[in-house]
Scaffold this motif. Sequence first.
Motif, PDB file in Angstrom:
ATOM      1  N   ASN A   1      41.511  38.966  37.868  1.00  0.00           N
ATOM      2  CA  ASN A   1      42.741  39.732  37.680  1.00  0.00           C
ATOM      3  C   ASN A   1      42.519  41.145  38.219  1.00  0.00           C
ATOM      4  OD1 ASN A   1      44.916  41.238  36.791  1.00  0.00           O
ATOM      5  ND2 ASN A   1      45.101  40.117  34.868  1.00  0.00           N
TER       6      ASN A   1
ATOM      7  N   ASP B   1      45.214  43.204  39.083  1.00  0.00           N
ATOM      8  CA  ASP B   1      46.534  43.849  39.087  1.00  0.00           C
ATOM      9  C   ASP B   1      46.421  45.372  39.073  1.00  0.00           C
ATOM     10  OD1 ASP B   1      47.808  41.441  39.178  1.00  0.00           O
ATOM     11  OD2 ASP B   1      48.414  41.420  37.078  1.00  0.00           O
TER      12      ASP B   1
ATOM     13  N   ASN C   1      43.265  37.944  43.887  1.00  0.00           N
ATOM     14  CA  ASN C   1      43.863  38.204  42.574  1.00  0.00           C
ATOM     15  C   ASN C   1      44.429  36.934  41.938  1.00  0.00           C
ATOM     16  OD1 ASN C   1      44.783  39.897  40.451  1.00  0.00           O
ATOM     17  ND2 ASN C   1      46.836  39.893  41.335  1.00  0.00           N
TER      18      ASN C   1
ATOM     19  N   GLY D   1      46.093  37.527  38.829  1.00  0.00           N
ATOM     20  CA  GLY D   1      46.882  38.155  37.782  1.00  0.00           C
ATOM     21  C   GLY D   1      48.378  37.929  37.950  1.00  0.00           C
ATOM     22  N   LYS D   2      49.155  38.709  37.229  1.00  0.00           N
ATOM     23  CA  LYS D   2      50.612  38.549  37.234  1.00  0.00           C
ATOM     24  C   LYS D   2      51.216  38.874  38.601  1.00  0.00           C
ATOM     25  CE  LYS D   2      51.312  39.348  32.281  1.00  0.00           C
ATOM     26  NZ  LYS D   2      51.947  40.203  31.250  1.00  0.00           N
ATOM     27  N   LEU D   3      50.611  39.825  39.312  1.00  0.00           N
ATOM     28  CA  LEU D   3      51.146  40.177  40.630  1.00  0.00           C
ATOM     29  C   LEU D   3      51.091  38.991  41.592  1.00  0.00           C
ATOM     30  CD1 LEU D   3      49.783  43.801  41.258  1.00  0.00           C
ATOM     31  CD2 LEU D   3      52.136  43.100  40.757  1.00  0.00           C
ATOM     32  N   THR D   4      50.033  38.186  41.476  1.00  0.00           N
ATOM     33  CA  THR D   4      49.932  37.005  42.340  1.00  0.00           C
ATOM     34  C   THR D   4      51.032  36.004  42.016  1.00  0.00           C
ATOM     35  OG1 THR D   4      47.586  37.169  42.833  1.00  0.00           O
ATOM     36  CG2 THR D   4      48.524  34.957  42.812  1.00  0.00           C
TER      37      THR D   4
END
Length: 342
Positions: A217, A219, A259, A261-264
């Motif tokens: 992660n 982010d 990544n 994380g949430k951005l991915t």
Amino acid sequence: MKISQITFTRFVAALAIVISHFNKDLFLYHLHYVSEVFLRANVGVSYFFILSGFIMIIAYHRKERIGYADFYRNRFARIYPLYVIGLLLYFITRHSGFNWFNLILYLSGLQSWIPGKAMILNFPGWSISVEFLFYLLFPFLYNRYYSKNNKSIWVIAGIIWLTTQVFSNFYVHSSWYEGPHTESHELGFYFPMLHINEFLAGNLAGLLFIKKSVRKNYDIEIIVLVMAILLSLVFIPLNFHNGLMAVFFIPLIFLISRNNGKLTKIFSWKPLEYSGEISYAMYIVHIPVLYILRAALISAKYDFSNDIIFLIYIPVLILISALLYEAVEKPLRNILKSKNKH
């Protein structure tokens, strides 16, 4: 190997360039710090060059050797048709700068080699002229250095990158540089040899990436890097156009690609990924589409402000880019994939 989350970043870079080429009366230029970012948004082209080098390694790293003929045919078929379509759209409303010599230069992709000619006709094509050089070199680089793990390319690339940065930043403050819209400007900003360092940097970043692909992660790190890029564009008075931003872009490409994380999850959302897929069409036709839209509004006697035109222009541009992607770029890609299987 496909890295879905990196595709959306191509759209972001393309959109930044589109805005930078729009009328400077646009509302975004009324916001002081924001305007500084878009005035230097030509670094989006540098991002494209570095990402191109990175993706090229990801796409070919399992091959022992790249065949020159197959490679050139594949790249030509994928990039050249839209390059020509951009020119044809340009001719709908513009004929300035047309002569047979300029046409031959543009169609042969040689315009960026001649200061004073880089911006002829559909001027975003200058960067495709540079990409042609990258494609010409890549099979040689891969067969000679990358596939054989030849470490000397790291030294060569480092020397080229450092030399380019020193030259680029001293040149714009020298007596030889005469300012924007001059031959000296085109030599310092669009000459293909000054962009080789970006492609090489992307290649080497790709080589590092395929060796270590641990996903975590990242982010927070990505957000910090994006902020650092924006602050650099606003406050650091250096010439970022010829590869200096590789110090930020390469870590950014790395972190986004690794990544989880949430951005991915956001960047991999199909509509955002699709926006990245159409980014080449969007980039190469954005000036002709703008000219056509303005001509259409004038002929219809609509006297819109630049802000309203912009709000009409962006969705129209995205729609046309999607149509070109579906009608030209994607079918050619599928044909090439089917041929390569045989």
